[in-house]
Every structure is written in C-alpha cells, then in structure tokens.
Design an enzyme around this catalytic site. Structure first.
Site, mmCIF file in Angstrom:
data_model
loop_
_atom_site.group_PDB
_atom_site.id
_atom_site.type_symbol
_atom_site.label_atom_id
_atom_site.label_comp_id
_atom_site.label_asym_id
_atom_site.label_seq_id
_atom_site.Cartn_x
_atom_site.Cartn_y
_atom_site.Cartn_z
ATOM 1 N N ARG A 191 -33.768 8.963 30.169
ATOM 2 C CA ARG A 191 -33.038 7.938 30.916
ATOM 3 C C ARG A 191 -32.674 8.505 32.285
ATOM 4 N NH1 ARG A 191 -26.893 6.389 30.722
ATOM 5 N NH2 ARG A 191 -27.000 4.696 32.224
ATOM 6 N N ASN B 212 -22.141 4.100 26.270
ATOM 7 C CA ASN B 212 -21.816 5.476 26.654
ATOM 8 C C ASN B 212 -20.484 5.824 26.005
ATOM 9 O OD1 ASN B 212 -24.046 5.370 28.261
ATOM 10 N ND2 ASN B 212 -22.956 5.549 30.211
ATOM 11 N N GLU C 276 -22.066 1.521 33.180
ATOM 12 C CA GLU C 276 -20.606 1.592 33.125
ATOM 13 C C GLU C 276 -19.909 0.793 34.226
ATOM 14 O OE1 GLU C 276 -19.142 5.582 32.837
ATOM 15 O OE2 GLU C 276 -20.350 6.050 31.092
ATOM 16 N N GLU D 279 -25.399 7.461 26.488
ATOM 17 C CA GLU D 279 -24.813 8.735 26.923
ATOM 18 C C GLU D 279 -23.832 9.210 25.869
ATOM 19 O OE1 GLU D 279 -22.783 8.964 30.728
ATOM 20 O OE2 GLU D 279 -24.384 7.813 31.693
ATOM 21 N N HIS E 261 -26.732 3.112 39.009
ATOM 22 C CA HIS E 261 -25.803 4.117 38.480
ATOM 23 C C HIS E 261 -24.921 4.596 39.643
ATOM 24 C CE1 HIS E 261 -25.224 7.128 34.978
ATOM 25 N NE2 HIS E 261 -24.251 7.370 35.844
HETATM 26 C C1 GAL Z 1 -20.346 8.885 32.584
HETATM 27 C C2 GAL Z 1 -21.301 8.702 33.735
HETATM 28 C C3 GAL Z 1 -22.184 9.868 33.974
HETATM 29 C C4 GAL Z 1 -21.507 11.215 33.759
HETATM 30 C C5 GAL Z 1 -20.650 11.228 32.523
HETATM 31 C C6 GAL Z 1 -19.805 12.469 32.316
HETATM 32 O O1 GAL Z 1 -19.233 8.076 32.764
HETATM 33 O O2 GAL Z 1 -22.117 7.568 33.513
HETATM 34 O O3 GAL Z 1 -22.725 9.716 35.247
HETATM 35 O O4 GAL Z 1 -20.906 11.683 34.875
HETATM 36 O O5 GAL Z 1 -19.788 10.143 32.494
HETATM 37 O O6 GAL Z 1 -18.579 12.366 32.968
#
Ligand code: GAL
Length: 500
Positions: A106, A337, A195, A407, A150
């Site tokens: 991804r 995520n 997000e 994530e 993103h």
């Molecule tokens: C998420 C974000 C990522 C990464 C991760 C860890 O919120 O999508 O880009 O930074 O957190 O903090």
C-alpha cells in the site's frame, strides 16, 4: 467481626463486578488465515519519497508546513525533502517487499506530482514515476493498493481554501479520474482517502498537522463534509466510467481506536463507548455505509449544543438529498487503520470542547491505563491487542462490509534492529485479528503493517520510528536494514498464520 467480614465480602463482590475485563495476556490461537488473504506493508508519499521539487512536482501543504525549520511545527525542524529517498530508491523498496514475501503493497500518490497546481495540466514525469513503481511491483507479483490522498494536498489548492472549499469535491473527482485512467489497467485496489478524521482534527482543529488551522467545533465539521462529498464523487467516477473495463474495488480508510468501557457491565459506560465510536468512525461510516446521513447521536448532540451556544444553524452541516444518495453505499470495503485503545466512561466534565468532539473522555483515567497498558514511543500509542479484535467485531456487525486492516504498527525512538517490542505488538495484534476472523466470523480480507520503512512521522519528524526496516537518515544513500520484526512477519506470512 461478622459485620466487618460481611462488609468486606460485599466490597469484594462489588470490586469483582466493577473490575474491567482487560487482561493483557491471552493464549494465542494456533490457526491459519484464508488462502486469499492480502499481506502487505504500507507507506505514504510525503513520508518516504523525497524528491520534493523534482521533475515538475508542485508544492504540497507538507512542503510549506515544514519549510521553516524554526517555526516549531516539526520535531527538530525536520522535513520530507529527502525522507527515505524512495523517489529514487523505489526498486530497492520493492526488493525489500519481495524479500518479505508480501503479496501486496500500500502506497500513496502525491497529488502535486500528478497535477502540480492541483487541477489543470498533468505532469507526465509524475505519471511516469508511479507507472515505474506499479510495474516494478507487478514484476514480483505484488498487488498494488493505492491511496489517492494521504494528506499532501497541493499548496495551490490550499491557497483556494483547500478542504474548506466545497469545490474541492470536483477537484478531487478530476484528480481521481486521471489516476483511474492512467493506472487502472493495473491497479485494482483503490483507497480514496486516508484517515479523514486526522485531516480534520490535526489539520483544522488543533493545527498540529498541515495546513495547521485551528477552528475547533467549526472547521472540522465543514472539512469532513467536503471530504465525504469528495470521496463519494471519486467512487462514482470509478463505478460509472471505469469499473466495467477495469473491475477493481474502491473504498475509504478510516482510523479508530477501540473504546473500552471502564465498566463493561454498566450500561452508561457501554453507551459512552458506542458514542465515542460513532463520533470517530460513524461520522464517516454512517453516511457512507448506512444511510447518507451523519449518525443520529451526533445530529442530536451537536444540534442541541449549537442551539444552546446561540448558533443560527447547527455546526454539523446537512447533506442534500442528492448528496446523500451519492454518498450512501459509496465504498466497496472498509479500510481500517488501528493502533491503540482507550478507556471510556461518561463524564459531563468533558463536554467542554467540541474540538475533541469528546462527550466522553479517557483523560481522567490515563494514569490507570498507563499502569496496565505499556506504551510505544508515540505518546498516544498504548499496546492493547484485544482492542483490535473487539473493534473488528464491532465494525463487521455494524457495517457488514469486507474489512482490510490498512495500517497497524508500533513505534520506538531508537530504531534498534533487535526490536523485540515490535515483534510482541505484531504477534499479539495479528493473533487477535485471527481470532476476529476464526472465532467471531469477521470478514477481514487483508492486513498492512505500518510501515515498510522508518520514515517522516509527520509532526514528530524522524524521532518516532515505525519501520520494519531501519533507515540511516544521516547517510545520503539512505541505506535500509531489516529489523528482527521483518523476519517475524516474513515467517508468519510464509506459515499463513500461527503454527502450533
Ligand atoms: C497514521 C498515518 C500514517 C502514520 C501512522 C503512524 O495515522 O496514516 O501516515 O504516520 O499513523 O503514526
């Protein structure tokens, strides 16, 4: 004496009843994942690419937010001008993925590489770069999962109001159409927005992230309204113009913690948990997966409070009939995520800040949590594996869509190669996901570990490291070295799960 014993027993019974059910250690489930399960790692353009002003790329809001190292926006005044240099080292990144044995990757596309001014003229060199990345992945049978947005909005669009300008839904629609047209012959898995909650809250409520605006209680509601409208337009473009010939899936990725009631036997605590989930997930998921409208609990609370505050209109906007129809059922899957959990209980005290939108908060119980749940380097990240299982079950039952965990991961400050804590995190979170699938019947279809590489962690710069691979940011060649956690995940994928 008898009275004392009776009292003690009563007290013990009460204590036992109110003792929440959050044991840390649970026996692992030894079982395997479905054979078509997607295993991958995730990254994002601004966090890894560098090449910030190369080959015709326009500026993004992260280029400008990080431009002045003295403004205090980013730890150590860092920026993503070079980051992991994946703009030049993408082939090496694909090798790392291949070594891990993942079947998917991804990554996100930088809007301002494709459209330097956000709309209008297309930058062919930007298209070429992502074609190269996609083709390299396919060479190794790695399925690309592409995030359209993103967080790196073209600065030119921010100058026209960014996510606060309702026109953005058309800008996003046009940008998405270009991506589907250029890459959709090979990309079958699209994530419109990453997000949107963070875009709203960190970008427009507390200003911790680009574009750094602070308008608690007002701006986040406007921004989310436009994010949802934009997502829906991209989804419709795909399904009206491309689906027939390309046959892929388009969905949205939402972030959420699990909100564990302090006392799961107290209905008020359970209601606090559900309300929190509605304010975090339902804000987006209710319009998109249920009925084209914000959740009832948000409508009631925000309308009532806005009236009490003397606003002529609710701070929570309304979708038009037409918009509702476009938004309803506009995601083929639920991208989740997830990193951590919080305890919640009802407390009117916290109803002071529409900024955090928390009618219910865990602030008061933080000390207690810290004692029970250990933390990663990121202050917000407490390690609570069972939270993932409970959240997956809740999402599965509430929205009934295929779920991809897009994530999940763990941070530290050192980037040590023998990263035992990260292994613990992955082992227990992934096992809880397996329980959600096998024991609760949740329809989970894939998992992406955050992140392939140590990278630019937004306002934390390079201080917080989530990588499965260590990156030496002091070396211009940005060499990558696998950490022990990489071996753990590689074996898990190879075994299709947990062997006894
Ligand atoms: C998420 C974000 C990522 C990464 C991760 C860890 O919120 O999508 O880009 O930074 O957190 O903090």
């Amino acid at each position: 004496m008898i009275r004392t014993v009776a009292f003690l027993c009563l007290f013990c019974a009460y204590a036992a009843m109110s003792e929440p059910n959050y044991s840390l250690e649970e026996p692992l489930l030894y079982d395997t994942f479905p054979s078509d399960f997607l295993w991958g790692t995730a990254t994002a353009s601004y966090q890894i690419e560098g090449g910030w002003n190369e080959d015709g790329k326009g500026l993004s809001i992260w280029d400008t937010f990080t431009a002045d190292p003295t403004n205090g926006n980013i730890a150590n005044g860092d920026n993503g001008q070079v980051a992991c240099d994946s703009y030049h080292k993408y082939k090496e990144d694909v090798q790392l993925l291949h070594n891990m044995g993942v079947n998917s990757y991804r990554f996100s596309i930088a809007w301002s590489r494709i459209l330097p001014r956000g709309t209008g003229e297309v930058n062919q060199k930007g298209i070429d770069y992502y074609n190269n990345v996609i083709n390299e992945l396919l060479l190794y049978n790695i399925t690309p999962a592409v995030t359209i947005y993103h967080w790196d909005l073209p600065q030119a669009l921010q100058d026209r109001g960014g996510w606060l300008n309702p026109e953005i839904a058309y800008w996003f629609e046009d940008y998405s159409r270009i991506l589907f047209k250029e890459f959709g012959d090979r990309v079958k898995f699209w994530i419109t927005l990453n997000e949107p909650w963070v875009v709203a809250i960190a970008g427009h409520t507390n200003g911790e992230m680009a574009p750094g605006l602070r308008g608690p209680g007002i701006l986040e509601y406007k921004v989310v309204h436009n994010l949802i409208r934009s997502h829906a337009k991209a989804y419709r473009v795909y399904h009206n113009e491309f689906y027939q010939s390309q046959g892929g899936e388009v969905g949205i990725t939402l972030n959420s913690d699990w909100f564990e009631p302090v006392n799961a036997t107290d209905p008020d605590h359970v209601e606090a948990s559900v309300t929190k989930l509605q304010f975090m997930i339902g804000w987006f998921a209710h319009p998109i997966f249920v009925n084209g409208k914000y959740p009832e609990v948000m409508r009631q609370k925000i309308d009532a409070k806005s009236a009490a505050q003397g606003f002529a209109e609710s701070r929570l906007p309304q979708f038009t009939e037409e918009e509702s129809l476009e938004i309803m059922n506009s995601s083929d899957f639920f991208g989740l995520n997830h990193y951590t959990s919080s305890l919640v209980y009802p407390t009117p005290k916290s109803d002071i800040s529409p900024a955090t939108i928390s009618w219910f908060t865990d602030d008061d119980v933080n000390e207690y949590q810290d004692a029970k749940w250990y933390k990663a380097a990121s202050s917000w990240l407490k390690v609570v594996p069972f939270g993932l299982r409970r959240l997956l079950k809740w999402i599965d039952e509430t929205y009934q869509k295929p779920i991809y965990v897009t994530e999940n991961g763990f941070s530290d400050f050192i980037g040590n190669l023998d990263d035992m804590q990260r292994i613990y995190y992955y082992k227990h979170y992934i096992n809880q996901m397996l329980k959600a699938i096998k024991l609760d019947g949740a329809n989970v279809k894939g998992y992406y570990a955050w992140s392939l590489l140590d990278n630019f962690e937004w306002a934390k710069g390079y201080t917080e490291k989530f990588g499965l691979h260590y990156v030496d940011f002091n070396d211009p060649a940005r060499p990558r070295t696998p950490k022990e956690s990489t071996k753990f995940i590689t074996k898990l994928i190879n075994d299709h799960g947990f062997l006894p």
